[in-house]
Design a protein around this motif. Sequence first.
Motif, PDB file in Angstrom:
ATOM      1  N   UNK A 184      40.646 -45.680  43.575  1.00 18.98           N
ATOM      2  CA  UNK A 184      41.849 -45.752  44.407  1.00 18.98           C
ATOM      3  C   UNK A 184      42.916 -44.781  43.909  1.00 18.98           C
ATOM      4  N   UNK A 185      43.043 -44.634  42.591  1.00 22.46           N
ATOM      5  CA  UNK A 185      44.032 -43.701  42.037  1.00 22.46           C
ATOM      6  C   UNK A 185      43.710 -42.264  42.439  1.00 22.46           C
ATOM      7  N   UNK A 186      42.435 -41.895  42.378  1.00 24.75           N
ATOM      8  CA  UNK A 186      42.026 -40.538  42.761  1.00 24.75           C
ATOM      9  C   UNK A 186      42.266 -40.309  44.249  1.00 24.75           C
ATOM     10  N   UNK A 187      41.935 -41.298  45.053  1.00 23.41           N
ATOM     11  CA  UNK A 187      42.122 -41.183  46.499  1.00 23.41           C
ATOM     12  C   UNK A 187      43.607 -41.099  46.843  1.00 23.41           C
ATOM     13  N   UNK A 188      44.432 -41.856  46.137  1.00 22.41           N
ATOM     14  CA  UNK A 188      45.875 -41.818  46.367  1.00 22.41           C
ATOM     15  C   UNK A 188      46.425 -40.427  46.066  1.00 22.41           C
ATOM     16  N   UNK A 189      45.978 -39.819  44.981  1.00 19.66           N
ATOM     17  CA  UNK A 189      46.430 -38.474  44.623  1.00 19.66           C
ATOM     18  C   UNK A 189      45.989 -37.452  45.670  1.00 19.66           C
ATOM     19  N   UNK A 190      44.758 -37.604  46.164  1.00 19.64           N
ATOM     20  CA  UNK A 190      44.258 -36.668  47.181  1.00 19.64           C
ATOM     21  C   UNK A 190      45.065 -36.782  48.475  1.00 19.64           C
ATOM     22  N   UNK A 191      45.382 -37.991  48.885  1.00 18.49           N
ATOM     23  CA  UNK A 191      46.157 -38.192  50.108  1.00 18.49           C
ATOM     24  C   UNK A 191      47.568 -37.630  49.963  1.00 18.49           C
ATOM     25  N   UNK A 192      48.164 -37.804  48.789  1.00 18.57           N
ATOM     26  CA  UNK A 192      49.505 -37.271  48.570  1.00 18.57           C
ATOM     27  C   UNK A 192      49.501 -35.746  48.598  1.00 18.57           C
ATOM     28  N   UNK A 193      48.465 -35.119  48.029  1.00 19.26           N
ATOM     29  CA  UNK A 193      48.365 -33.660  48.064  1.00 19.26           C
ATOM     30  C   UNK A 193      48.180 -33.158  49.491  1.00 19.26           C
ATOM     31  N   UNK A 194      47.348 -33.841  50.267  1.00 15.42           N
ATOM     32  CA  UNK A 194      47.143 -33.452  51.665  1.00 15.42           C
ATOM     33  C   UNK A 194      48.429 -33.603  52.474  1.00 15.42           C
ATOM     34  N   UNK A 195      49.173 -34.667  52.205  1.00 19.07           N
ATOM     35  CA  UNK A 195      50.433 -34.875  52.916  1.00 19.07           C
ATOM     36  C   UNK A 195      51.433 -33.789  52.584  1.00 19.07           C
ATOM     37  N   UNK A 196      51.512 -33.410  51.287  1.00 22.14           N
ATOM     38  CA  UNK A 196      52.431 -32.349  50.880  1.00 22.14           C
ATOM     39  C   UNK A 196      52.044 -31.016  51.508  1.00 22.14           C
ATOM     40  N   UNK A 197      50.751 -30.746  51.582  1.00 17.77           N
ATOM     41  CA  UNK A 197      50.283 -29.505  52.207  1.00 17.77           C
ATOM     42  C   UNK A 197      50.613 -29.488  53.694  1.00 17.77           C
ATOM     43  N   UNK A 198      50.365 -30.591  54.380  1.00 18.96           N
ATOM     44  CA  UNK A 198      50.648 -30.657  55.811  1.00 18.96           C
ATOM     45  C   UNK A 198      52.143 -30.492  56.081  1.00 18.96           C
ATOM     46  N   UNK A 199      52.970 -31.087  55.236  1.00 17.03           N
ATOM     47  CA  UNK A 199      54.411 -30.937  55.405  1.00 17.03           C
ATOM     48  C   UNK A 199      54.854 -29.499  55.196  1.00 17.03           C
ATOM     49  N   UNK A 200      54.236 -28.817  54.203  1.00 19.26           N
ATOM     50  CA  UNK A 200      54.587 -27.422  53.942  1.00 19.26           C
ATOM     51  C   UNK A 200      54.202 -26.541  55.118  1.00 19.26           C
ATOM     52  N   UNK A 201      53.009 -26.785  55.698  1.00 16.89           N
ATOM     53  CA  UNK A 201      52.568 -26.002  56.855  1.00 16.89           C
ATOM     54  C   UNK A 201      53.488 -26.246  58.045  1.00 16.89           C
ATOM     55  N   UNK A 202      53.868 -27.495  58.261  1.00 18.29           N
ATOM     56  CA  UNK A 202      54.753 -27.814  59.384  1.00 18.29           C
ATOM     57  C   UNK A 202      56.115 -27.149  59.213  1.00 18.29           C
ATOM     58  N   UNK A 203      56.647 -27.151  57.987  1.00 20.10           N
ATOM     59  CA  UNK A 203      57.938 -26.506  57.734  1.00 20.10           C
ATOM     60  C   UNK A 203      57.861 -25.005  57.949  1.00 20.10           C
ATOM     61  N   UNK A 204      56.741 -24.390  57.525  1.00 21.17           N
ATOM     62  CA  UNK A 204      56.567 -22.951  57.706  1.00 21.17           C
ATOM     63  C   UNK A 204      56.485 -22.601  59.190  1.00 21.17           C
ATOM     64  N   UNK A 205      55.766 -23.395  59.941  1.00 14.79           N
ATOM     65  CA  UNK A 205      55.667 -23.156  61.378  1.00 14.79           C
ATOM     66  C   UNK A 205      57.032 -23.269  62.049  1.00 14.79           C
ATOM     67  N   UNK A 206      57.820 -24.243  61.627  1.00 15.66           N
ATOM     68  CA  UNK A 206      59.141 -24.422  62.206  1.00 15.66           C
ATOM     69  C   UNK A 206      60.040 -23.240  61.876  1.00 15.66           C
ATOM     70  N   UNK A 207      59.938 -22.728  60.652  1.00 14.27           N
ATOM     71  CA  UNK A 207      60.735 -21.566  60.266  1.00 14.27           C
ATOM     72  C   UNK A 207      60.344 -20.332  61.068  1.00 14.27           C
ATOM     73  N   UNK A 208      59.052 -20.151  61.316  1.00 15.82           N
ATOM     74  CA  UNK A 208      58.591 -19.007  62.097  1.00 15.82           C
ATOM     75  C   UNK A 208      59.091 -19.086  63.537  1.00 15.82           C
ATOM     76  N   UNK A 209      59.123 -20.300  64.083  1.00 11.45           N
ATOM     77  CA  UNK A 209      59.629 -20.475  65.447  1.00 11.45           C
ATOM     78  C   UNK A 209      61.107 -20.126  65.502  1.00 11.45           C
ATOM     79  N   UNK A 210      61.879 -20.581  64.506  1.00 11.28           N
ATOM     80  CA  UNK A 210      63.304 -20.285  64.475  1.00 11.28           C
ATOM     81  C   UNK A 210      63.565 -18.787  64.342  1.00 11.28           C
ATOM     82  N   UNK A 211      62.787 -18.103  63.502  1.00  9.15           N
ATOM     83  CA  UNK A 211      62.944 -16.663  63.337  1.00  9.15           C
ATOM     84  C   UNK A 211      62.599 -15.924  64.612  1.00  9.15           C
TER      85      UNK A 211
END
Length: 266
Positions: A184-211
């Motif tokens: 469960x600890x390993x799975x929790x870490x993997x999910x948190x990393x995936x969430x952080x990556x998805x948030x970073x991609x979403x923020x980058x896409x939003x910045x590109x749209x604004x530019x």
Amino acid sequence: MTTETGKTISLFCNDYSDKEEPADWFVLLQLTLPESWTDDQMVRCFGKYMAPNSLAEEWFDNLTSSDKYDMGTLQKAFHERWPPRKRPQWSRAQQRKCIKGITIKEEDIGTWIQKPEERTGDYGQNIWAEQVMHLAQSMGDIHGILIEHAIEGAPRLLRNQLTEGYNSWENFIEGVRAIRKETLDIEQQRLEENKARDNAVANLQQQMIQMSLQTQPQPLRMPQRPLQLSTVDWYTELELLAHSYATPFLQYKNYYHVVVEESKDH
């Protein structure tokens, strides 16, 4: 009140206080009465269990002698006044909704939980699985039909570990208990990393749209009628427009050359 058997039960009030359930109370009273007693003794003892100045005492006092003939007739009169609860009939949709309603917080998964009044505890996911099983069985599901819906309602951290098919509730409980905390600890870490990556991609896409919106040129507005300018002035204006909008100059020059020539003829 204590009977001759040494067992204690509460007086019957008929107000459903303290979770009083009439049918259950009657069964409990029967269990406390000595088997050696006659029906007359049991009926008289029953009357003593009616709480003073209660609706139950008023009901008992108004019973006919035939109702008090023996415990059989008394039980019939009692159940006519307070019918036993009927087991609810759940539709499959209602069962699914109830099962999914038994939730577990993500922070409780893999966490040891022990209530102050309990001598032992258990992991949060094991407690959740037991609660789900008990609810399902109370609704008549003894074959584990609702297991898949219980898994659907669980957080992803737990759901990802319950991927095997379970053919019974016992098998499901074993599957939940077999999940190791390290897993469960390993799975929790993997999910948190995936969430952080998805948030970073979403923020980058939003910045590109604004530019993109900030650098988009304004649409060209053509004059409604030709201005009375000389040919040289027209070319100068067109060159400036073509340069600012990155548009081929000849497209505008040829168009306005015709307009200028027509204005000169007039």
